[in-house]
Design a protein around this motif. Structure first.
Motif, short mmCIF file in Angstrom:
data_model
loop_
_atom_site.label_atom_id
_atom_site.label_comp_id
_atom_site.label_asym_id
_atom_site.label_seq_id
_atom_site.Cartn_x
_atom_site.Cartn_y
_atom_site.Cartn_z
N TRP A 5 12.88 18.69 2.30
CA TRP A 5 12.05 17.48 2.44
C TRP A 5 11.06 17.33 1.29
N ALA A 6 10.76 18.42 0.61
CA ALA A 6 9.81 18.34 -0.49
C ALA A 6 10.34 17.49 -1.64
N PHE A 7 11.68 17.43 -1.80
CA PHE A 7 12.22 16.58 -2.86
C PHE A 7 12.95 15.35 -2.34
N LEU A 8 13.30 15.34 -1.05
CA LEU A 8 14.02 14.19 -0.51
C LEU A 8 13.15 12.94 -0.43
N VAL A 9 11.96 13.07 0.11
CA VAL A 9 11.10 11.89 0.29
C VAL A 9 10.69 11.28 -1.05
N PRO A 10 10.09 12.05 -1.97
CA PRO A 10 9.77 11.44 -3.27
C PRO A 10 11.01 11.03 -4.04
N GLY A 11 12.14 11.73 -3.83
CA GLY A 11 13.37 11.36 -4.51
C GLY A 11 13.87 10.00 -4.06
N PHE A 12 13.72 9.70 -2.77
CA PHE A 12 14.13 8.38 -2.27
C PHE A 12 13.25 7.29 -2.88
N ALA A 13 11.96 7.55 -2.94
CA ALA A 13 11.05 6.56 -3.53
C ALA A 13 11.34 6.35 -5.01
N ALA A 14 11.69 7.41 -5.71
CA ALA A 14 11.89 7.33 -7.16
C ALA A 14 13.20 6.65 -7.52
N ARG A 15 14.22 6.74 -6.66
CA ARG A 15 15.50 6.13 -6.99
C ARG A 15 15.60 4.68 -6.52
N GLN A 16 14.67 4.24 -5.68
CA GLN A 16 14.72 2.88 -5.16
C GLN A 16 14.75 1.82 -6.27
N PRO A 17 13.94 1.96 -7.33
CA PRO A 17 13.96 0.92 -8.36
C PRO A 17 15.31 0.75 -9.06
N PHE A 18 16.13 1.81 -9.11
CA PHE A 18 17.41 1.71 -9.79
C PHE A 18 18.27 0.60 -9.20
N ALA A 19 18.21 0.43 -7.88
CA ALA A 19 19.01 -0.61 -7.22
C ALA A 19 18.43 -2.00 -7.45
N MET A 20 17.20 -2.08 -7.91
CA MET A 20 16.56 -3.37 -8.14
C MET A 20 16.73 -3.88 -9.57
N LEU A 21 17.06 -2.99 -10.50
CA LEU A 21 16.96 -3.32 -11.92
C LEU A 21 17.94 -4.42 -12.33
N THR A 22 19.23 -4.23 -12.07
CA THR A 22 20.22 -5.19 -12.55
C THR A 22 20.01 -6.57 -11.96
N ILE A 23 19.86 -6.64 -10.65
CA ILE A 23 19.72 -7.95 -10.01
C ILE A 23 18.41 -8.62 -10.42
N SER A 24 17.36 -7.83 -10.67
CA SER A 24 16.09 -8.40 -11.11
C SER A 24 16.23 -9.02 -12.50
N ILE A 25 16.95 -8.34 -13.40
CA ILE A 25 17.18 -8.89 -14.74
C ILE A 25 18.04 -10.14 -14.66
N VAL A 26 19.10 -10.09 -13.85
CA VAL A 26 19.99 -11.25 -13.73
C VAL A 26 19.23 -12.47 -13.23
N LEU A 27 18.42 -12.31 -12.20
CA LEU A 27 17.72 -13.45 -11.61
C LEU A 27 16.62 -13.98 -12.55
N LEU A 28 15.92 -13.08 -13.24
CA LEU A 28 14.87 -13.52 -14.15
C LEU A 28 15.45 -14.26 -15.35
N VAL A 29 16.45 -13.66 -16.02
CA VAL A 29 17.02 -14.28 -17.21
C VAL A 29 17.80 -15.54 -16.84
N ARG A 30 18.44 -15.55 -15.70
CA ARG A 30 19.11 -16.79 -15.24
C ARG A 30 18.08 -17.90 -15.06
N HIS A 31 16.91 -17.58 -14.56
CA HIS A 31 15.85 -18.58 -14.35
C HIS A 31 15.32 -19.10 -15.69
N THR A 32 15.14 -18.23 -16.66
CA THR A 32 14.52 -18.64 -17.92
C THR A 32 15.51 -19.25 -18.91
#
Length: 431
Positions: free
Chosen positions: A27-54
């Motif tokens: 648990w010492a590495f699972l909880v912070p590991g989950f928080a740290a990997r969360q942004p990876f799933a946001m990166l591609t779609i965030s770039i696609v939606l931002l650049v598509r908008h601009t």
């Protein structure tokens, strides 16, 4: 004989998640590991939606996201190798700072309507500095479990965790970009990377040990310098994971284009969440089953299902049918991911596993990068839904590669070691 009986009595006949989560220090590495990997799933779609908008172009948005993915794929193995040699903390601490700064720079340039080449220039360090938290967590499991029967369960658990992030991440990024502001997804991703990565890096007690300088023999040093890419089976798995990346990238762009074409852009995250939920559900099942077939055979069967279901995506034009087929596609992804990571445990020496994991993670990113580029171009220049051809184009050749080169996915000499009853591994049938 006596030692074999003792091992069999102490090893569980059906390793489960409960026992896995009771592993000391997990648990010492699972909880912070989950928080740290969360942004990876946001990166591609965030770039696609931002650049598509601009820019107003899915092609430009896909290309910017693709540069990020290619950069990550090229630099991820270097990050993994450095982590194997110098420790995860030494790589993570500067990496998350660089990533946050690069992501914010990309955001500012997109909002300033900078030329596409400038977006590409900012996308390179953004992708290169993506923290490889998932492979690092898997390496920590390997250190804790040291080849026990729970390793397959750990691989399944990590796949489920990854897919949970791919349920939450796209939903969160899409909600932020469509209901708050188009740049909110990328800014949130940068902030979560910084704080989650630093928190994970602080868990020094659970990271794989790094031999002190001067304690290794010349032979050990030479062995440590050998790349995981030298293992033939790893190269086959890289092709396998490239195909999986094409599914992720093709689905992200094509679902966004589909929901926009029907006037419901907010459903993009929901549809992608259904796809990821299918992956997560099958991952839970894979980890709970006491498999008798070999990982290689499970990989071939699961990947055949993935190629078959992705081949039908481009024919579906109904929202309910697309959601249902997306669920089936997701359910075929998890077996391939889980068995691929499980095979690394058999094929690669312990000192190179973080690098091997990052090669596979990088392959997913590279396949995703190519897929978002091609899918974006096809959605712009061909017909609505043409991007759904991309997952099929990625998985069918990968399946052919697996079938032709399947003999490379067996660890040399492993069957003889098991046959003598050494260790705690269950005997397996070599197909």
């Amino acid at each position: 004989m006596a030692s074999t009986v003792t091992t069999e009595q102490s090893a569980p006949s059906r390793p489960g998640y409960g026992q896995l989560l009771r592993t000391k220090g997990a648990w010492a590495f699972l909880v912070p590991g989950f928080a740290a990997r969360q942004p990876f799933a946001m990166l591609t779609i965030s770039i696609v939606l931002l650049v598509r908008h601009t820019t107003g172009s899915f092609g430009a948005a896909g290309a910017a996201a693709a540069v990020t993915g290619v950069s990550m794929a090229l630099f991820a193995p270097c990050s993994g190798r450095l982590a194997d040699r110098h420790g995860q903390r030494a790589v993570l601490m500067p990496g998350v700072v660089v990533h946050a700064a690069a992501g914010l720079t990309l955001t500012v340039l997109a909002l300033a309507h900078a030329p596409l080449w400038a977006l590409f220039a900012a996308a390179v360090p953004t992708g290169a500095s993506v923290p490889q938290v998932g492979p690092m967590v898997r390496a920590r499991w390997g250190t804790r479990l040291k080849g026990s029967p729970l390793m397959s369960t750990a691989a399944a658990f990590e796949s489920v965790t990854d897919e949970l992030t791919f349920v939450v991440g796209p939903l969160l990024a899409t909600a932020l970009c469509t209901t708050v502001t188009p740049w909110a997804g990328l800014v949130t991703e940068a902030a979560l990377t910084l704080f989650g990565g630093l928190l994970f890096a602080a868990q020094r007690g659970t990271q794989p040990p790094v031999p002190p300088r001067g304690t290794l023999t010349e032979a050990d040093e030479a062995h440590a310098r050998v790349s995981a890419l030298r293992v033939p089976g790893v190269r086959v798995l890289i092709v396998t994971f490239l195909g999986i990346g094409s599914v992720f990238g093709g689905m992200q762009v094509s679902l966004a284009a589909f929901t926009e074409s029907i006037g419901e852009p907010g459903l993009n995250g929901v549809l992608y969440g259904v796809f990821a939920a299918g992956n997560m559900i099958s991952g839970v099942v894979c980890g709970a089953v006491a498999w008798k077939s070999s990982p290689r055979r499970r990989l071939m069967v699961g990947y055949a299902g993935l190629a078959l279901t992705t081949s039908a995506l481009w024919t579906v034009h109904s929202l309910p049918l697309l959601a249902g087929l997306g669920l089936l596609v997701g359910m075929c992804v998890a077996p391939a991911l889980i068995t691929g990571y499980t095979l690394v445990e058999d094929l690669v020496p312990a000192g190179a596993r973080t690098e091997a994991f990052t090669w596979l993670t990088g392959a997913v990113a590279l396949g995703q990068a190519a897929a978002v580029t091609v899918a974006g171009q096809w959605e712009d220049r061909l017909w609505d839904g043409a991007g759904f051809l991309v997952p099929m184009a990625g998985t069918v050749p990968a399946l052919a590669t697996i079938l032709v080169l399947r003999s490379l996915l067996v660890a040399r000499g492993r069957n003889r070691t098991v046959a003598r009853g050494v260790g705690h591994r269950e005997p397996v049938t070599v197909d």
